[in-house]
Design an enzyme around this catalytic site. Structure first.
Site, short mmCIF file in Angstrom:
data_model
loop_
_atom_site.label_atom_id
_atom_site.label_comp_id
_atom_site.label_asym_id
_atom_site.label_seq_id
_atom_site.Cartn_x
_atom_site.Cartn_y
_atom_site.Cartn_z
N TYR A 1 -1.76 3.68 5.15
CA TYR A 1 -3.06 3.02 5.07
C TYR A 1 -4.15 3.97 5.57
O TYR A 1 -4.12 4.38 6.73
CB TYR A 1 -3.04 1.74 5.93
CG TYR A 1 -4.35 0.98 5.93
CD1 TYR A 1 -4.66 0.08 4.90
CD2 TYR A 1 -5.27 1.16 6.95
CE1 TYR A 1 -5.86 -0.61 4.90
CE2 TYR A 1 -6.48 0.47 6.95
CZ TYR A 1 -6.76 -0.41 5.92
OH TYR A 1 -7.94 -1.10 5.92
N GLU B 1 1.93 2.33 -0.39
CA GLU B 1 1.78 1.64 0.90
C GLU B 1 3.02 0.87 1.30
O GLU B 1 3.19 0.50 2.46
CB GLU B 1 0.56 0.71 0.88
CG GLU B 1 0.76 -0.65 0.23
CD GLU B 1 0.99 -0.57 -1.26
OE1 GLU B 1 2.09 -0.95 -1.69
OE2 GLU B 1 0.11 -0.11 -2.00
N HIS C 1 3.07 -8.47 -7.34
CA HIS C 1 2.83 -7.09 -7.79
C HIS C 1 4.08 -6.44 -8.40
O HIS C 1 3.99 -5.37 -9.01
CB HIS C 1 2.32 -6.21 -6.65
CG HIS C 1 1.00 -6.63 -6.10
ND1 HIS C 1 -0.13 -6.71 -6.89
CD2 HIS C 1 0.61 -7.03 -4.86
CE1 HIS C 1 -1.15 -7.13 -6.15
NE2 HIS C 1 -0.73 -7.33 -4.92
N ASP D 1 -4.00 -15.53 -5.40
CA ASP D 1 -3.99 -14.45 -4.40
C ASP D 1 -5.22 -13.57 -4.65
O ASP D 1 -5.67 -13.42 -5.79
CB ASP D 1 -2.71 -13.63 -4.56
CG ASP D 1 -2.55 -12.54 -3.51
OD1 ASP D 1 -1.77 -12.75 -2.57
OD2 ASP D 1 -3.20 -11.47 -3.65
N HIS E 1 -5.48 -10.46 -4.74
CA HIS E 1 -5.17 -9.29 -5.57
C HIS E 1 -4.69 -9.70 -6.96
O HIS E 1 -4.02 -10.73 -7.11
CB HIS E 1 -4.11 -8.43 -4.90
CG HIS E 1 -4.47 -7.97 -3.52
ND1 HIS E 1 -4.12 -8.66 -2.39
CD2 HIS E 1 -5.19 -6.89 -3.11
CE1 HIS E 1 -4.59 -8.02 -1.33
NE2 HIS E 1 -5.25 -6.95 -1.74
N ASP F 1 -5.35 -14.69 0.78
CA ASP F 1 -6.13 -13.53 1.22
C ASP F 1 -7.55 -13.53 0.66
O ASP F 1 -8.34 -12.62 0.99
CB ASP F 1 -5.41 -12.19 0.95
CG ASP F 1 -4.58 -12.17 -0.30
OD1 ASP F 1 -4.71 -13.10 -1.13
OD2 ASP F 1 -3.80 -11.21 -0.48
N TYR G 1 -3.34 -12.24 5.15
CA TYR G 1 -3.01 -11.32 6.24
C TYR G 1 -3.74 -11.59 7.55
O TYR G 1 -3.54 -10.86 8.51
CB TYR G 1 -3.20 -9.87 5.74
CG TYR G 1 -2.37 -9.68 4.49
CD1 TYR G 1 -1.00 -9.58 4.57
CD2 TYR G 1 -2.96 -9.75 3.22
CE1 TYR G 1 -0.22 -9.51 3.42
CE2 TYR G 1 -2.20 -9.67 2.07
CZ TYR G 1 -0.82 -9.55 2.18
OH TYR G 1 -0.05 -9.51 1.07
N1 Q9C Z 1 -7.29 -0.66 1.36
C1 Q9C Z 1 -0.31 -8.91 -1.65
O1 Q9C Z 1 -1.27 -9.54 -1.24
N2 Q9C Z 1 -3.05 -2.20 -0.24
N3 Q9C Z 1 -0.29 -7.58 -1.67
C2 Q9C Z 1 -4.40 -2.54 -0.06
C3 Q9C Z 1 -6.49 -1.80 1.02
C4 Q9C Z 1 -2.12 -3.09 -0.83
C5 Q9C Z 1 -1.43 -6.81 -1.26
C6 Q9C Z 1 -5.17 -1.35 0.44
C7 Q9C Z 1 -2.39 -4.56 -0.84
C8 Q9C Z 1 -1.22 -5.35 -1.38
C9 Q9C Z 1 0.94 -9.63 -2.04
ZN ZN Z 2 -2.90 -10.33 -2.09
#
Ligand code: Q9C
Ligand code: ZN
Length: 341
Positions: free
Chosen positions: A19, A117, A159, A195, A197, A284, A323
Site C-alpha cells: 500500500y 496488494e 474482484h 460495494d 469498488h 465501503d 474497512y
Molecule cells: N489506494 C474489496 O472491497 N486497493 N476490495 C485499494 C487504495 C485494493 C478492495 C488501493 C482495494 C480492494 C472487496
Molecule cells: Zn470494496
C-alpha cells in the site's frame, strides 16, 4: 433473516498488504467479520448457522481449473522456492508479452494476479474454501424457500475473475452462488453489486451471458481500484449485450446521487424479473471508509436495504468489502434490517 458464518475465515490473516509503496497490515482482516457477527448477534437479526461443506464442482462452474489448482498450491510452492515473505506478484504478462503460464512460482503468481496488494498467506486457500461454503449454504437456503439470507463471507469475492485473484478476493462467492442458483432451477439471476469498488470479477464471469444480469455501483475507475474495468460503456458482449450495467461515480458522491443510481439499477433488475437476486454487499461506500470516497452515512444503509427489499425478490446478501472496522457491523446490519422491514 438468517446469517451463515464460518469461523474458518480467521485462517485468512495475512501479515502484509502492499500500500503506497509500503507493506502495511491488511485492511481486509479477521476483525471485520468478528465485528459484523457481533452486531448481527446483538441486533437480534436472526439465527446464526454454520455452512455445510460443498465440493469444488460449483467453484469450477465459474472459475478455470488451472486457476483453482494454482490457488491450492501457491503458498506451498512459494515456501519451496525458499522465500521468507508472503506471496506477492512482482511481474505481469503486460502489453505485447506472452500469456503462457510459466513453470516457476513467480511467473505463475504474476499470471494469476490482477493486482499486487493481495498477499497470499498460509491458510488463505482454506479460508477461501470456507467462504464459498458460506455463500453456497445461503444459496441453498433460498432454494429451500427463504426470502432473505445473509452469507457473512470472508475473504470477499467480487474482484476474483475467471482466472484471477486480487483486491482481497480469491473465489468469487457471489458468482459461485448465482451460478449454483442457475444450476438448480432458476432461469434468471440478477447480481447487484453495491460495494464501493467495481465488481470486475463478477462482470468478467457473466459478461457474455443473458441469464445473469450484473449491475454495479462504484467509484469511477478513472479514480478508483480496480482502475481497468467498470466504465459505463461496458454493457456486455454477444448474447450478453445489455445484461451488464455499470454506474461509476466520482469522489465525494453523496447518498442523494448514489440512491438515484441504485433506483435505476433496481428498475433494471425488476424488468429482468429474476427468480433470485444476489447482492454483493460491501459497505465501503461509507463516509468514513479508510480506502474509499463516497459519502454514505449509517442511516443511508437502512434506506438502501428498504429499497432492495421493495423489489420483493428472494435475495442472498454476500459480504464483500467495508474497512471501517468500528462501523462495518452497524452498516451491514442496517442494510439487512432495511430489507426485512
Ligand atoms: N489506494 C474489496 O472491497 N486497493 N476490495 C485499494 C487504495 C485494493 C478492495 C488501493 C482495494 C480492494 C472487496
Ligand atoms: Zn470494496
Amino acid at each position: 433473516m438468517r446469517t451463515i458464518y464460518s469461523e474458518q475465515h480467521r485462517l485468512r490473516d495475512a501479515r502484509t498488504e502492499l500500500y503506497g509503496g509500503e507493506l502495511v497490515q491488511p485492511f481486509e482482516k479477521p476483525s471485520r467479520a468478528e465485528t459484523v457477527l457481533r452486531v448481527v448477534r446483538e441486533s437480534g437479526l436472526g439465527e446464526i448457522s454454520p455452512p455445510e461443506a460443498f465440493s469444488l464442482e460449483p467453484v469450477l462452474a465459474v472459475h478455470d481449473a488451472d486457476y483453482i489448482a494454482f490457488l491450492e498450491t501457491a503458498w506451498q510452492e512459494w515456501q519451496d522456492a525458499g522465500y521468507a515473505g508472503e506471496v506477492i506478484a512482482s511481474v505481469w504478462p503486460a502489453r505485447r508479452m506472452q500469456s503462457r503460464v510459466p513453470r516457476f512460482i513467480d511467473g505463475k503468481v504474476g499470471y494469476y494476479a490482477m493486482a499486487a496488494e493481495t498477499s497470499i498467506s498460509e491458510g488463505t486457500w482454506a479460508a477461501a474454501l470456507a467462504s464459498k461454503d458460506v455463500a453456497l449454504t445461503g444459496a441453498k437456503a433460498l432454494l429451500d424457500g427463504e426470502r432473505g439470507v445473509f452469507s457473512l463471507c470472508r475473504p470477499p469475492g467480487h474482484h476474483a475473475a475467471l482466472d484471477m485473484y486480487g483486491g482481497y478476493c480469491f473465489l468469487n462467492n457471489a458468482a459461485i452462488a448465482a451460478q449454483y442458483l442457475r444450476d438448480h432451477g432458476a432461469e434468471r439471476v440478477a447480481i447487484l453489486d453495491i460495494d464501493f469498488h467495481h465488481g470486475n470479477g463478477t462482470q468478467d464471469i457473466f459478461y457474455a451471458r443473458d441469464d445473469v444480469l450484473f449491475c454495479s455501483l462504484h467509484g469511477d475507475p478513472e479514480d478508483a481500484f480496480p482502475h481497468f474495468l467498470g466504465y459505463a460503456d461496458e454493457t456486455g458482449s454477444g448474447l450478453g449485450t445489455g445484461y451488464n450495467r455499470n454506474y461509476p461515480m466520482p469522489p465525494g458522491t453523496p447518498f442523494a446521487q448514489w440512491r438515484e443510481a441504485l433506483a435505476d439499477a433496481l428498475a433494471r433488475v425488476g424488468e429482468f424479473s429474476p427468480q433470485y437476486l444476489v447482492v454483493s454487499l460491501g459497505v465501503d461506500a461509507f463516509e468514513n471508509d479508510p480506502i474509499s470516497f463516497f459519502k454514505l452515512t449509517s442511516p443511508d444503509f437502512l434506506t438502501t436495504g428498504q429499497m432492495i427489499g421493495a423489489l420483493d425478490i428472494p435475495t442472498l446478501f454476500v459480504m464483500e468489502g467495508g474497512y471501517d472496522v468500528d462501523e462495518v457491523g452497524v452498516n451491514v446490519v442496517n442494510v439487512l434490517k432495511g430489507f426485512d422491514a
